[in-house]
Design a protein around this motif. Structure first.
Motif, PDB file in Angstrom:
ATOM      1  N   MET A 175      -3.733   1.346   1.684  1.00 54.91           N
ATOM      2  CA  MET A 175      -2.283   1.375   1.871  1.00 54.91           C
ATOM      3  C   MET A 175      -1.593   1.511   0.518  1.00 54.91           C
ATOM      4  N   SER A 176      -0.630   2.408   0.441  1.00 53.19           N
ATOM      5  CA  SER A 176       0.057   2.625  -0.830  1.00 53.19           C
ATOM      6  C   SER A 176       1.152   1.582  -1.046  1.00 53.19           C
ATOM      7  N   VAL A 177       1.511   1.420  -2.292  1.00 52.42           N
ATOM      8  CA  VAL A 177       2.560   0.471  -2.663  1.00 52.42           C
ATOM      9  C   VAL A 177       3.915   1.110  -2.368  1.00 52.42           C
ATOM     10  N   PRO A 178       4.786   0.423  -1.612  1.00 53.45           N
ATOM     11  CA  PRO A 178       6.103   0.989  -1.306  1.00 53.45           C
ATOM     12  C   PRO A 178       6.933   1.195  -2.574  1.00 53.45           C
ATOM     13  N   ILE A 179       7.788   2.201  -2.534  1.00 52.61           N
ATOM     14  CA  ILE A 179       8.721   2.454  -3.632  1.00 52.61           C
ATOM     15  C   ILE A 179      10.106   2.033  -3.173  1.00 52.61           C
ATOM     16  N   VAL A 180      10.717   1.154  -3.955  1.00 51.81           N
ATOM     17  CA  VAL A 180      12.066   0.682  -3.672  1.00 51.81           C
ATOM     18  C   VAL A 180      13.002   1.285  -4.715  1.00 51.81           C
ATOM     19  N   HIS A 181      13.952   2.091  -4.242  1.00 52.76           N
ATOM     20  CA  HIS A 181      14.974   2.636  -5.129  1.00 52.76           C
ATOM     21  C   HIS A 181      16.156   1.673  -5.101  1.00 52.76           C
ATOM     22  N   PHE A 182      16.606   1.304  -6.284  1.00 47.65           N
ATOM     23  CA  PHE A 182      17.715   0.368  -6.425  1.00 47.65           C
ATOM     24  C   PHE A 182      18.835   1.077  -7.178  1.00 47.65           C
ATOM     25  N   TYR A 183      19.888   1.441  -6.452  1.00 45.90           N
ATOM     26  CA  TYR A 183      21.020   2.153  -7.041  1.00 45.90           C
ATOM     27  C   TYR A 183      22.033   1.128  -7.532  1.00 45.90           C
ATOM     28  N   THR A 184      22.454   1.289  -8.780  1.00 46.04           N
ATOM     29  CA  THR A 184      23.263   0.278  -9.442  1.00 46.04           C
ATOM     30  C   THR A 184      24.197   0.925 -10.461  1.00 46.04           C
ATOM     31  N   THR A 219       6.966  -0.974  -6.027  1.00 48.13           N
ATOM     32  CA  THR A 219       7.462  -0.366  -7.257  1.00 48.13           C
ATOM     33  C   THR A 219       8.976  -0.331  -7.179  1.00 48.13           C
ATOM     34  N   LEU A 220       9.624  -0.875  -8.194  1.00 48.34           N
ATOM     35  CA  LEU A 220      11.083  -0.908  -8.235  1.00 48.34           C
ATOM     36  C   LEU A 220      11.587   0.150  -9.209  1.00 48.34           C
ATOM     37  N   LEU A 221      12.343   1.107  -8.688  1.00 52.61           N
ATOM     38  CA  LEU A 221      12.948   2.144  -9.522  1.00 52.61           C
ATOM     39  C   LEU A 221      14.454   1.911  -9.549  1.00 52.61           C
ATOM     40  N   GLY A 224      25.724  -3.309  -0.850  1.00 58.66           N
ATOM     41  CA  GLY A 224      26.718  -4.370  -1.037  1.00 58.66           C
ATOM     42  C   GLY A 224      26.024  -5.695  -1.275  1.00 58.66           C
ATOM     43  N   LYS A 225      26.345  -6.682  -0.474  1.00 59.64           N
ATOM     44  CA  LYS A 225      25.717  -8.003  -0.571  1.00 59.64           C
ATOM     45  C   LYS A 225      24.309  -7.910   0.013  1.00 59.64           C
ATOM     46  N   ILE A 226      23.299  -8.142  -0.818  1.00 55.66           N
ATOM     47  CA  ILE A 226      21.908  -7.952  -0.428  1.00 55.66           C
ATOM     48  C   ILE A 226      21.316  -9.244   0.139  1.00 55.66           C
ATOM     49  N   ASP A 227      20.597  -9.102   1.258  1.00 59.13           N
ATOM     50  CA  ASP A 227      19.907 -10.225   1.896  1.00 59.13           C
ATOM     51  C   ASP A 227      18.410 -10.048   1.672  1.00 59.13           C
ATOM     52  N   ILE A 228      17.843 -10.922   0.881  1.00 62.39           N
ATOM     53  CA  ILE A 228      16.438 -10.811   0.496  1.00 62.39           C
ATOM     54  C   ILE A 228      15.500 -10.860   1.705  1.00 62.39           C
ATOM     55  N   ASP A 229      15.857 -11.621   2.729  1.00 63.63           N
ATOM     56  CA  ASP A 229      14.995 -11.729   3.908  1.00 63.63           C
ATOM     57  C   ASP A 229      14.865 -10.415   4.650  1.00 63.63           C
ATOM     58  N   ASP A 230      15.936  -9.641   4.714  1.00 61.62           N
ATOM     59  CA  ASP A 230      15.889  -8.336   5.371  1.00 61.62           C
ATOM     60  C   ASP A 230      14.954  -7.390   4.612  1.00 61.62           C
ATOM     61  N   ILE A 231      15.037  -7.413   3.315  1.00 55.67           N
ATOM     62  CA  ILE A 231      14.177  -6.542   2.500  1.00 55.67           C
ATOM     63  C   ILE A 231      12.724  -7.001   2.619  1.00 55.67           C
ATOM     64  N   ARG A 232      12.515  -8.303   2.581  1.00 53.12           N
ATOM     65  CA  ARG A 232      11.167  -8.866   2.735  1.00 53.12           C
ATOM     66  C   ARG A 232      10.546  -8.384   4.054  1.00 53.12           C
ATOM     67  N   HIS A 233      11.322  -8.416   5.102  1.00 56.42           N
ATOM     68  CA  HIS A 233      10.846  -8.001   6.433  1.00 56.42           C
ATOM     69  C   HIS A 233      10.421  -6.516   6.430  1.00 56.42           C
ATOM     70  N   VAL A 234      11.219  -5.680   5.804  1.00 53.53           N
ATOM     71  CA  VAL A 234      10.907  -4.247   5.742  1.00 53.53           C
ATOM     72  C   VAL A 234       9.635  -3.985   4.948  1.00 53.53           C
ATOM     73  N   LEU A 235       9.446  -4.760   3.884  1.00 55.31           N
ATOM     74  CA  LEU A 235       8.289  -4.543   3.017  1.00 55.31           C
ATOM     75  C   LEU A 235       7.010  -5.193   3.551  1.00 55.31           C
ATOM     76  N   ALA A 236       7.149  -6.078   4.535  1.00 53.14           N
ATOM     77  CA  ALA A 236       5.980  -6.804   5.065  1.00 53.14           C
ATOM     78  C   ALA A 236       5.055  -5.879   5.831  1.00 53.14           C
TER      79      ALA A 236
END
Length: 79
Positions: free
Chosen positions: A1-10, A34-36, A67-79
């Motif tokens: 399984m490959s490591v997911p890529i997370v794009h973070f626009y800021t 991977t955080l880009l 906007g306001k980021i919820d860590i649990d939602d992101i955790r769920h997607v990456l799980a």
């Protein structure tokens, strides 16, 4: 399984972005991804697309949150 890529626009001087980045860094301690980080002011297209939404978290091409980021939602997607 490959490591997911997370794009973070800021952008610079964005308190919500700093808070979201801290949450993503914490999440990286428990989940491998991977955080880009992309400054929307470095690209006119990104500025037009995300200007009013930042911060934006995108995983594998899908916007997960903005906007306001919820860590649990992101955790769920990456799980």
């Amino acid at each position: 399984m490959s490591v997911p890529i997370v794009h973070f626009y800021t952008k610079k001087d964005c308190p919500l972005c700093e808070e979201a980045k801290d949450l993503l860094k914490l999440l990286q301690r428990e989940t491998s991804f991977t955080l880009l980080e992309l400054d929307i002011y470095a690209n006119d297209h990104l500025l037009e697309q995300y200007g009013l939404m930042i911060p934006v978290v995108e995983v594998e091409g899908e916007i997960i949150q903005y906007g306001k980021i919820d860590i649990d939602d992101i955790r769920h997607v990456l799980a």
